[in-house]
Design a protein around this motif. Structure first.
Motif, PDB file in Angstrom:
ATOM      1  N   PRO A 100      -3.925  -6.369  -4.383  1.00 54.36           N
ATOM      2  CA  PRO A 100      -2.599  -5.848  -5.021  1.00 54.36           C
ATOM      3  C   PRO A 100      -2.590  -4.658  -5.208  1.00 54.36           C
ATOM      4  O   PRO A 100      -1.704  -3.863  -5.285  1.00 54.36           O
ATOM      5  CB  PRO A 100      -2.831  -6.728  -6.484  1.00 54.36           C
ATOM      6  N   GLY A 101      -3.762  -3.899  -5.224  1.00 50.05           N
ATOM      7  CA  GLY A 101      -3.853  -2.457  -5.184  1.00 50.05           C
ATOM      8  C   GLY A 101      -3.321  -1.849  -4.012  1.00 50.05           C
ATOM      9  O   GLY A 101      -2.474  -0.729  -4.060  1.00 50.05           O
ATOM     10  N   ILE A 102      -3.489  -2.269  -3.129  1.00 49.97           N
ATOM     11  CA  ILE A 102      -3.130  -1.867  -1.609  1.00 49.97           C
ATOM     12  C   ILE A 102      -1.601  -2.151  -1.409  1.00 49.97           C
ATOM     13  O   ILE A 102      -0.983  -1.060  -1.091  1.00 49.97           O
ATOM     14  CB  ILE A 102      -3.792  -2.615  -0.475  1.00 49.97           C
ATOM     15  N   PRO A 152      -4.094   8.067   1.892  1.00 54.89           N
ATOM     16  CA  PRO A 152      -5.228   7.948   0.961  1.00 54.89           C
ATOM     17  C   PRO A 152      -5.130   7.257  -0.418  1.00 54.89           C
ATOM     18  O   PRO A 152      -6.024   6.856  -0.762  1.00 54.89           O
ATOM     19  CB  PRO A 152      -5.637   9.245   0.949  1.00 54.89           C
ATOM     20  N   LEU A 153      -3.804   7.193  -0.825  1.00 52.05           N
ATOM     21  CA  LEU A 153      -3.563   6.564  -2.184  1.00 52.05           C
ATOM     22  C   LEU A 153      -3.908   5.022  -2.091  1.00 52.05           C
ATOM     23  O   LEU A 153      -4.275   4.536  -3.127  1.00 52.05           O
ATOM     24  CB  LEU A 153      -2.093   6.877  -2.386  1.00 52.05           C
ATOM     25  N   LEU A 154      -3.516   4.553  -0.887  1.00 51.36           N
ATOM     26  CA  LEU A 154      -4.187   3.218  -0.788  1.00 51.36           C
ATOM     27  C   LEU A 154      -5.499   2.694  -1.074  1.00 51.36           C
ATOM     28  O   LEU A 154      -6.008   1.806  -1.831  1.00 51.36           O
ATOM     29  CB  LEU A 154      -3.892   2.574   0.723  1.00 51.36           C
ATOM     30  N   ILE A 155      -6.307   3.732  -0.532  1.00 52.74           N
ATOM     31  CA  ILE A 155      -7.829   3.663  -0.999  1.00 52.74           C
ATOM     32  C   ILE A 155      -8.110   3.798  -2.317  1.00 52.74           C
ATOM     33  O   ILE A 155      -8.951   3.002  -3.029  1.00 52.74           O
ATOM     34  CB  ILE A 155      -8.572   4.408   0.000  1.00 52.74           C
ATOM     35  N   ILE A 156      -7.539   4.771  -2.864  1.00 49.35           N
ATOM     36  CA  ILE A 156      -7.685   4.939  -4.362  1.00 49.35           C
ATOM     37  C   ILE A 156      -7.304   3.921  -5.191  1.00 49.35           C
ATOM     38  O   ILE A 156      -7.903   3.404  -6.003  1.00 49.35           O
ATOM     39  CB  ILE A 156      -7.197   6.492  -4.671  1.00 49.35           C
ATOM     40  N   ALA A 157      -6.043   3.549  -4.859  1.00 49.17           N
ATOM     41  CA  ALA A 157      -5.619   2.180  -5.663  1.00 49.17           C
ATOM     42  C   ALA A 157      -6.485   1.070  -5.292  1.00 49.17           C
ATOM     43  O   ALA A 157      -6.794   0.356  -6.613  1.00 49.17           O
ATOM     44  CB  ALA A 157      -4.024   1.954  -5.271  1.00 49.17           C
ATOM     45  N   PHE A 193     -10.731 -12.986  -9.729  1.00 51.91           N
ATOM     46  CA  PHE A 193     -10.405 -12.654  -8.284  1.00 51.91           C
ATOM     47  C   PHE A 193      -9.387 -13.515  -7.844  1.00 51.91           C
ATOM     48  O   PHE A 193      -8.483 -12.825  -6.921  1.00 51.91           O
ATOM     49  CB  PHE A 193     -11.671 -12.398  -7.438  1.00 51.91           C
ATOM     50  N   PRO A 194      -9.310 -14.738  -7.704  1.00 58.34           N
ATOM     51  CA  PRO A 194      -8.042 -15.687  -7.315  1.00 58.34           C
ATOM     52  C   PRO A 194      -6.833 -15.141  -8.015  1.00 58.34           C
ATOM     53  O   PRO A 194      -5.625 -15.082  -7.199  1.00 58.34           O
ATOM     54  CB  PRO A 194      -8.471 -17.049  -7.628  1.00 58.34           C
ATOM     55  N   ALA A 195      -6.733 -14.949  -9.157  1.00 55.77           N
ATOM     56  CA  ALA A 195      -5.542 -14.319 -10.106  1.00 55.77           C
ATOM     57  C   ALA A 195      -4.984 -13.059  -9.394  1.00 55.77           C
ATOM     58  O   ALA A 195      -3.686 -12.958  -9.030  1.00 55.77           O
ATOM     59  CB  ALA A 195      -6.018 -13.947 -11.416  1.00 55.77           C
ATOM     60  N   LEU A 196      -5.882 -11.972  -9.098  1.00 53.32           N
ATOM     61  CA  LEU A 196      -5.536 -10.773  -8.516  1.00 53.32           C
ATOM     62  C   LEU A 196      -5.170 -10.847  -7.421  1.00 53.32           C
ATOM     63  O   LEU A 196      -4.197 -10.192  -6.625  1.00 53.32           O
ATOM     64  CB  LEU A 196      -6.521  -9.862  -8.753  1.00 53.32           C
ATOM     65  N   PHE A 197      -5.956 -11.866  -6.353  1.00 52.62           N
ATOM     66  CA  PHE A 197      -5.464 -11.927  -4.897  1.00 52.62           C
ATOM     67  C   PHE A 197      -4.078 -12.572  -4.784  1.00 52.62           C
ATOM     68  O   PHE A 197      -3.138 -12.285  -3.745  1.00 52.62           O
ATOM     69  CB  PHE A 197      -6.697 -12.817  -4.417  1.00 52.62           C
ATOM     70  N   SER A 198      -3.946 -13.447  -5.620  1.00 54.58           N
ATOM     71  CA  SER A 198      -2.617 -14.042  -5.732  1.00 54.58           C
ATOM     72  C   SER A 198      -1.544 -13.290  -6.020  1.00 54.58           C
ATOM     73  O   SER A 198      -0.518 -13.536  -5.556  1.00 54.58           O
ATOM     74  CB  SER A 198      -2.511 -15.430  -6.610  1.00 54.58           C
ATOM     75  N   VAL A 199      -1.919 -12.207  -6.874  1.00 55.36           N
ATOM     76  CA  VAL A 199      -0.621 -11.320  -7.271  1.00 55.36           C
ATOM     77  C   VAL A 199      -0.399 -10.654  -6.094  1.00 55.36           C
ATOM     78  O   VAL A 199       0.789 -10.421  -5.578  1.00 55.36           O
ATOM     79  CB  VAL A 199      -1.206 -10.527  -8.400  1.00 55.36           C
ATOM     80  N   GLY A 200      -1.394 -10.137  -5.170  1.00 56.66           N
ATOM     81  CA  GLY A 200      -1.179  -9.347  -3.884  1.00 56.66           C
ATOM     82  C   GLY A 200      -0.493 -10.326  -3.033  1.00 56.66           C
ATOM     83  O   GLY A 200       0.484  -9.630  -2.517  1.00 56.66           O
ATOM     84  N   VAL A 201      -0.732 -11.578  -2.882  1.00 54.61           N
ATOM     85  CA  VAL A 201      -0.220 -12.365  -1.953  1.00 54.61           C
ATOM     86  C   VAL A 201       1.516 -12.496  -2.201  1.00 54.61           C
ATOM     87  O   VAL A 201       2.211 -12.630  -1.250  1.00 54.61           O
ATOM     88  CB  VAL A 201      -0.738 -13.715  -1.706  1.00 54.61           C
ATOM     89  N   ILE A 202       1.753 -12.705  -3.438  1.00 54.07           N
ATOM     90  CA  ILE A 202       3.156 -13.029  -3.927  1.00 54.07           C
ATOM     91  C   ILE A 202       3.930 -11.596  -3.905  1.00 54.07           C
ATOM     92  O   ILE A 202       4.954 -11.590  -3.271  1.00 54.07           O
ATOM     93  CB  ILE A 202       3.073 -13.293  -5.465  1.00 54.07           C
TER      94      ILE A 202
END
Length: 368
Positions: free
Chosen positions: A43-45, A58-63, A94-103
């Motif tokens: 989700p940060g990416i 580079p902001l992608l790496i920082i986030a 981590f599933p919660a955060l990962f699923s946010v990214g997928v959504i």
């Protein structure tokens, strides 16, 4: 040929950069945290992409690194409630955060090239195609430059804070007593792990990141008790795994990331079974030897206790030893053969007699 060399260099540098902080995760029993971070940074990416509209910022790496640290904080907050254990906290976070990214990807970036297969599995074969160019000069693959910088960053951090890292790893209470700040060093290490994970994410994917962080460090852990030696060994093992994995993948035309991960596992299993003194086979042989040595000691003590007594003839009768020592007849026969081979007893027809060696072993055992 140049492409193959660049892929090998990327694999070696990435594996070394991942293996070094992985040592501290293995020693602190936090290996699963690398898995959590490698998934939770998604989700940060994605959020950083919304602001930059480019995948090279580079902001992608920082986030992503910030999301990794957020993962650690959330896990520790859940754990500190004492309502759930660390593994459960990781499994929830981590599933919660990962699923946010997928959504977010599926909802807002359908027309943008964010390949989920590449994110998860990675593809080292394509890494040399993404090159870093400055003023028209080709400096080489971006992944190699990024991971090279991260490797240097890891080495500098560990060199500067080696004593503190060692203290909080093996005795966090002593570290606090001596005036160190364990929390500061801990989050510094977790930030380092996050940055390393993010850097390796694009080149090798999240699955191989976990293998590169945990595998070489766990393998080195079985080979030495010295922290410095373990750090060096983990980097060497990771590099060898990467080279062998790539060569096998190229030979059989299969997934590079999958092959490197498989080689990493096979290397661990090989060391787990075969390493001298610490391997499973060595431990099994040692336990078996101790079993026979203990039984032999019981036999010579039995003979010594009855030596010179009227019942000595009966007590030293081979056919009746299993009754006196309450052993199975087959086991008693094996113990007698073991003691005869070690020259702890001698056989005269059906009688056993202590040798000087056997008498010494029996007397030393009784004194202890």
């Amino acid at each position: 040929m140049q492409v193959h060399i660049e892929i090998l260099f990327i694999a070696i540098v990435t594996s070394s950069a991942c293996a070094i902080p992985g040592v501290f995760l293995v020693l602190r029993r936090m290996t699963l945290m690398s898995d959590a971070i490698s998934h939770a940074i998604l989700p940060g990416i994605v959020i950083a992409f919304f602001f930059t509209h480019t995948l090279s910022s580079p902001l992608l790496i920082i986030a992503a690194a910030g999301t990794g640290v957020l993962t650690v904080v959330l896990v520790e907050l859940l754990q500190k409630t004492e309502l759930i254990k660390e593994d459960a906290a990781i499994g929830l976070t981590f599933p919660a955060l990962f699923s946010v990214g997928v959504i977010l990807i599926s909802r807002y970036t359908r027309n943008v090239h964010l390949d989920m297969d590449a994110v998860l599995l990675g593809e080292l074969a394509y890494a040399p195609l993404n090159r870093l160019t400055v003023l028209g000069i080709d400096l080489g693959p971006s992944a190699l430059i990024v991971m090279g910088v991260i490797l240097i960053l890891n080495l500098v951090f560990i060199s500067l804070f080696y004593k503190e890292l060692k203290l909080i790893t093996f005795d966090i209470g002593l570290a606090a007593t001596l005036g160190f700040t364990p929390a500061l060093i801990h989050y510094g290490l977790m930030t380092l792990v996050s940055i390393t994970t993010v850097g390796a994410f694009d080149a090798v994917g999240s699955i191989l990141v976990v293998a590169l962080i945990a595998g070489p460090a766990a393998t080195a852990y079985l080979m030495t008790d010295n922290l410095t030696r373990m750090l060096v060994l983990s980097a060497i093992i990771g590099s060898i795994n990467a080279v062998v994995g790539y060569l096998l993948a190229y030979q059989f035309d299969v997934s590079i990331a999958g092959t490197i991960a498989s080689v990493t596992f096979l290397a661990f299993v090989s060391v787990f079974l075969l390493v001298p003194k610490r391997g499973l086979l060595s431990i099994s042989r040692r336990h078996l030897r101790q079993k026979w040595e203990f039984a032999q000691t019981m036999l010579v003590i039995h003979l010594l206790n009855h030596e010179g007594l009227p019942e000595a003839v009966n007590e030293s009768e081979i056919a009746h030893l299993h009754e006196h020592l309450q052993w199975e007849p087959s086991f008693a026969s094996k113990v007698v053969r073991y003691a005869l081979n070690n020259r702890c007893v001698s056989q005269d027809d059906t009688q056993l007699t202590l040798t000087d060696r056997g008498r010494t072993i029996a007397e030393q055992a009784l004194v202890q």
